[in-house]
Design an enzyme around this catalytic site. Structure first.
Site, short mmCIF file in Angstrom:
data_model
loop_
_atom_site.label_atom_id
_atom_site.label_comp_id
_atom_site.label_asym_id
_atom_site.label_seq_id
_atom_site.Cartn_x
_atom_site.Cartn_y
_atom_site.Cartn_z
N ASP A 75 0.85 -1.19 0.00
CA ASP A 75 0.00 0.00 0.00
C ASP A 75 0.88 1.24 0.00
O ASP A 75 2.04 1.20 0.39
CB ASP A 75 -0.97 0.01 1.18
CG ASP A 75 -0.37 -0.59 2.45
OD1 ASP A 75 0.86 -0.72 2.54
OD2 ASP A 75 -1.14 -0.95 3.36
N GLU A 134 -5.80 3.13 3.55
CA GLU A 134 -6.33 3.69 4.80
C GLU A 134 -7.78 4.14 4.66
O GLU A 134 -8.52 4.17 5.65
CB GLU A 134 -5.46 4.88 5.23
CG GLU A 134 -4.03 4.53 5.58
CD GLU A 134 -3.90 3.71 6.85
OE1 GLU A 134 -4.92 3.51 7.54
OE2 GLU A 134 -2.78 3.26 7.15
#
Length: 383
Positions: A75, A134
């Site tokens: 990520d 997130e």
């Protein structure tokens, strides 16, 4: 060929730590990653980007004798947190920080790209730089856009997540569910405000909010098997502007977490039922929004997890511990529902928790973390 060094990984990590960006606007990060990746491009590599998810990057290596396609995911987004580390490479973007260690994740992924650009893998190998972990469900966005179709679809997928509670460089995972599935909870309570001295003339949303928050604490204690557990936490309460005025509305936000999709569904149903009951008893309106479509439990594939655990436990030069399940949420869980794989913890040895403005990972984790993962992937390619 130059081997990947600690200095390589440290430089990538520090460069990326300087420029954190929020979900779906990771443009400076994307530019940095592309600059590095394209500098290593060769005939075995294909780089893929798509306009619909412009900060995502996929890198595919053609295997020399492929039996499968192995995927590795990192990520790339950061958090809306003001950094308080005082590091020389502290965030230059006000109010944004890599407080969850995605800078570490990216540095290891760049190391993978650099290494396999110099050593053609036996199997096909894909590195996925994923935006919006997130928030905004980047893993699901990528999957729904068809980024993993045809030759871009891994047969198995791997990823890591920082863990400050583990010694630097220690790897850890388990067979089964590593992280919880999560749902984001948004509640708006609509009453009828008025003067605080005349409560009999209003429909008080503050009293209803207090009742609702307390009742929500029974969702886990009375609706979920106590052996399994769960979480319902309210993190935001907004409403009211004066001590002598009862407001019209109260806004709440929170998170709901469970280790199984079944228990998560039970909890979401009970939240709606409790909200409806509190609304009726207080003669007000309560709107509940629950979003749980992509942050599913991170369920490690048993066969692949056992292979990885056996590999790491048999290596004297790899520090490995069996993990315990955690209520951490991760949208890699969505991808693991579609493609079998494993997520691991990587210890980064800090006394500040993930999402802390003072998180300061121990960079000694970088090289052993990279080496253990690279060695496992190469071993897996020979199975």
């Amino acid at each position: 060929m130059a081997e990947i060094t600690f200095e390589n990984l440290q430089q990538y990590r520090r460069d990326l730590h300087l420029i954190p960006e929020l979900a779906l606007v990771e443009f400076q990060t994307h530019a940095y990653l592309m600059d590095k990746i394209t500098s290593w491009q060769n005939d075995t590599m294909t780089i893929r980007t798509v306009a619909e998810l412009p900060t995502a990057i996929l890198v595919r290596f053609e295997g020399s004798d492929p039996k499968r396609t192995i995927g590795y995911r990192s990520d790339i987004d950061a958090l809306p947190i003001t950094e308080q580390t005082g590091l020389s490479f502290q965030s230059i973007h006000a109010g944004v920080m890599h407080a969850c260690g995605h800078d570490v994740h990216m540095s290891l992924a760049l190391g993978m790209v650099q290494y396999f650009s110099q050593h053609q893998p036996k199997d096909n190998f894909i590195v996925f730089f994923q935006p919006a972990e997130e928030a905004k469900s980047g893993g699901k966005l990528a999957y729904d856009l068809g980024l993993f179709e045809d030759e871009w679809r891994p047969d198995e997928f791997y990823g890591i997540h920082d863990q400050p509670d583990l010694p630097a460089g220690t790897l850890s995972t388990l067979v089964g569910t590593l992280f919880a599935g999560t749902a984001e909870l948004v509640i708006d309570i609509h009453g009828q405000g008025g003067h605080a001295a005349y409560p009999h003339l209003v429909k008080d949303p503050i009293v209803a909010a207090a009742e609702l928050i307390m009742q929500l604490q029974t969702v886990v204690s009375r609706s979920v098997d106590p052996i399994k557990g769960g979480v319902v936490s309210i993190g935001v309460i907004n409403g009211g502007k004066a001590n002598n005025v009862i407001p019209d509305n109260i806004h709440l936000e929170g998170t709901v977490r469970s280790m199984t999709r079944t228990d998560l569904d039970i909890m979401l149903t009970r939240i709606r039922q409790i909200a409806a009951g509190v609304a009726l008893s207080n003669d007000i309106t309560i709107d509940v929004v629950l979003e749980s479509g992509s942050y599913l439990p991170v369920e490690n594939n048993p066969e692949l997890a056992n292979q990885l655990i056996d590999f790491m436990q048999l290596r004297d030069d790899i520090a490995f511990e069996l993990a315990q399940p955690a209520m951490t949420g991760e949208d890699f869980g969505y991808l693991l529902q579609q493609i079998p794989g494993v997520m691991l913890w990587l210890g980064v040895n800090d006394n500040h928790a993930l999402h802390s403005p003072k998180l300061n990972i121990d960079e000694a984790a970088l090289l052993p973390g990279f080496t253990a993962l690279r060695d496992f992937i190469e071993w897996r390619m020979n199975q």
